[in-house]
Design an enzyme around this catalytic site. Structure first.
Site, PDB file in Angstrom:
ATOM      1  N   HIS A  16      -0.771   6.815   7.219  1.00 57.92           N
ATOM      2  CA  HIS A  16       0.791   6.922   7.623  1.00 57.92           C
ATOM      3  C   HIS A  16       1.232   8.333   6.578  1.00 57.92           C
ATOM      4  O   HIS A  16       2.698   8.726   7.648  1.00 57.92           O
ATOM      5  CB  HIS A  16       1.444   6.052   6.384  1.00 57.92           C
ATOM      6  CG  HIS A  16       1.323   4.808   7.092  1.00 57.92           C
ATOM      7  ND1 HIS A  16       2.048   4.125   8.000  1.00 57.92           N
ATOM      8  CD2 HIS A  16       0.300   3.492   6.765  1.00 57.92           C
ATOM      9  CE1 HIS A  16       1.604   3.030   7.814  1.00 57.92           C
ATOM     10  NE2 HIS A  16       0.744   2.973   7.751  1.00 57.92           N
ATOM     11  N   ASP A 123       9.120   5.447   6.347  1.00 57.02           N
ATOM     12  CA  ASP A 123       8.035   4.595   7.094  1.00 57.02           C
ATOM     13  C   ASP A 123       8.627   3.313   6.995  1.00 57.02           C
ATOM     14  O   ASP A 123       9.224   2.901   5.986  1.00 57.02           O
ATOM     15  CB  ASP A 123       7.070   5.216   5.937  1.00 57.02           C
ATOM     16  CG  ASP A 123       5.543   4.115   6.563  1.00 57.02           C
ATOM     17  OD1 ASP A 123       5.474   2.744   6.920  1.00 57.02           O
ATOM     18  OD2 ASP A 123       4.592   5.382   7.456  1.00 57.02           O
TER      19      ASP A 123
END
Length: 485
Positions: A16, A123
């Site tokens: 990520h 995110d």
């Protein structure tokens, strides 16, 4: 000239962080009016991220971009806070984010020529920070490190639960079929993301799905030609604007700033590949959390030994029972491999621990990839034209495998409904015969799957260049961000 500052906050795990750092780079390289700041929360989910974040010093970053490591809240970890660790971490880091962003805001007020705060990009699993954006009075966007098809799946499952009262946990061993708008074919319910099968995790999953609809826009690590049906299905008037900005393909291995043992391993692996014929090697790698117990390892070993294909196998040691953490390297592979395996396969194969995955997939000697089907790995296989034998383990990997095998015809199944755990032990054992069969098909040089993957690889090369679909999508995103000032 208006100038805009965009703040990025990734989920604190390697895949990520790397992806969101690359998106931040794309933005500032594309438009001189933009600057970006990426905040890294600590402690991270995966200890290996430390080396990567340390390598992101100012000299390695483009102009107008900075990476800020937030203070390490050592008392907050998965072991001390269990499933609530991320919520605790986000709450603990909020004051620091506010402090840094306040400085950006003050600077822009003092200097009319400086960059003005124009938005946040969170995110999917860091949207707990969204009230910070609200406090500063700017819009926020979501970055999805998963596929466009999975994004639609999240929204659809939320709708089934919230609007139709469906108990999603009952899908675990169900024979039901689900009509997901982003998929061409009905999805067997048991291939839904493993998070929805447990009530406590389902609550977290549904909350994230609800939050998605509040964002001003959603950035997705994909490209239109790869997931055209899925991307088009999200233009339904109910979902925020979707911006396919991928494929974002990068890995810590690209930076070469690794621990010495990994650097030596990298050289050793690449030299071995240099000595193999083109498209002759089957690469087996199951992600940063992927590992198997002894019985399964022996089945894989039998398949590789008797299948006859050259192979490169990243074999990791499971975490100790009851301890959450990523797999480690074996000190000696003999403790897990069948007796004499290494000697018998010395001329055709190599067993390694940590693997520089992107560099391996990009090597011309690699002709097939046995993968857990994490989305980053899926994109990497497509980007370098390597057909996949799917062996999903957890999270949304079963869904990804279904999309790749059934919907897109870009992969072959080893076992699509396999569900692993983090400790490598599993009652389900995939037979050597099934593994051999999938490897044989993947390694066929003239298979339809290989042709399709090679074609998609060519498209993926062009999509981020001027004239490509992701290039255009990024342009639309920049226009939207600039409109926030």
């Amino acid at each position: 000239m208006k100038k805009a500052e965009v703040v990025f906050i990734p989920f604190p795990a390697m895949g990520h962080i790397v992806a969101l750092v690359e998106v931040a780079k794309l933005l500032v390289r594309r438009d001189d009016r933009l600057s970006s700041t990426v905040f890294i929360m600590h402690p991270t989910f995966d200890p290996s991220t430390t080396k990567y974040t340390e390598s992101l010093v100012a000299s390695t970053l483009p102009d107008r971009m900075r990476v800020i490591n937030l203070p390490n809240l050592e008392s907050i970890s998965a072991e001390t806070h269990g499933r609530n660790w991320l919520i605790s971490l986000i709450e603990g880091q909020k004051p620091y984010v506010k402090e840094y962003v306040s400085r950006i805001r003050t600077q822009s007020e003092l200097n009319p020529d400086s960059h003005r705060l124009a938005g946040f990009v969170f995110d999917t699993f860091a949207t707990g920070m969204r009230d910070v954006a609200t406090e500063f009075g700017v819009p926020w966007y979501v970055f999805s490190a998963a596929s466009a098809a999975f994004l639609s799946c999240m929204l659809h499952l939320r709708s089934l639960h919230d609007e139709q009262g469906v108990d999603l946990t009952e899908f675990k061993n169900s024979d039901a079929l689900l009509e997901i708008p982003s998929l061409v074919n009905p999805l067997p319910a048991k291939l839904a993301p493993t998070l929805v099968f447990k009530k406590d995790l389902l609550a977290i999953f549904l909350e994230h799905a609800r939050i998605l609809t509040e964002a001003k826009g959603i950035l997705v690590n994909t490209f239109l030609e790869f997931e055209s049906h899925a991307v088009n299905s999200l233009s339904d008037g109910k979902t925020p604007s979707v911006y396919p900005v991928g494929p974002i393909v990068k890995h810590v291995g690209d930076d070469r700033d690794l621990r010495s043992d990994e650097s030596n391993n990298f050289r050793d692996v690449m030299e071995w590949l240099d000595n193999q014929p083109p498209s002759s090697v089957m690469f087996l790698c199951f992600g940063s959390w992927g590992s198997f117990g002894e019985k399964q390892v022996k089945e894989i070993a039998f398949a590789l030994e008797h299948g006859g294909y050259r192979f490169l196998w990243s074999l990791r040691k499971p975490s100790p029972k009851g301890k959450i953490g990523s797999p480690s390297n074996y000190e000696d592979f003999q403790e897990i491999l069948p007796q004499g395996f290494s000697d018998r396969t010395a001329k055709i194969g190599k067993v390694i621990g940590w693997a520089p995955q992107v560099d391996i997939l990009a090597h011309p000697a690699v002709g097939g990839f046995a993968s857990h089907c994490g989305w980053n790995s899926t994109l990497e296989s497509v980007r370098f034209g390597v057909p996949v034998a799917t062996w999903p383990l957890y999270a949304e990997q079963q869904f990804n495998a279904f999309q790749m095998v059934i919907d897109l015809g870009l992969a072959v199944e080893i076992k699509m409904d396999y569900q692993g755990n983090f400790f490598g032990d599993n009652e389900i054992i995939v037979s050597a015969e099934d593994i051999m069969k999938a490897i044989k098909y993947v390694m066929e040089q003239d298979s339809e799957t290989r042709k399709k993957v090679k074609e998609m690889s060519k498209i993926s090369e062009k999509t981020l260049m001027n004239g490509g679909s992701s290039y255009a999508s990024l342009g639309h995103l920049i226009e939207d961000v600039m409109g926030n000032i």
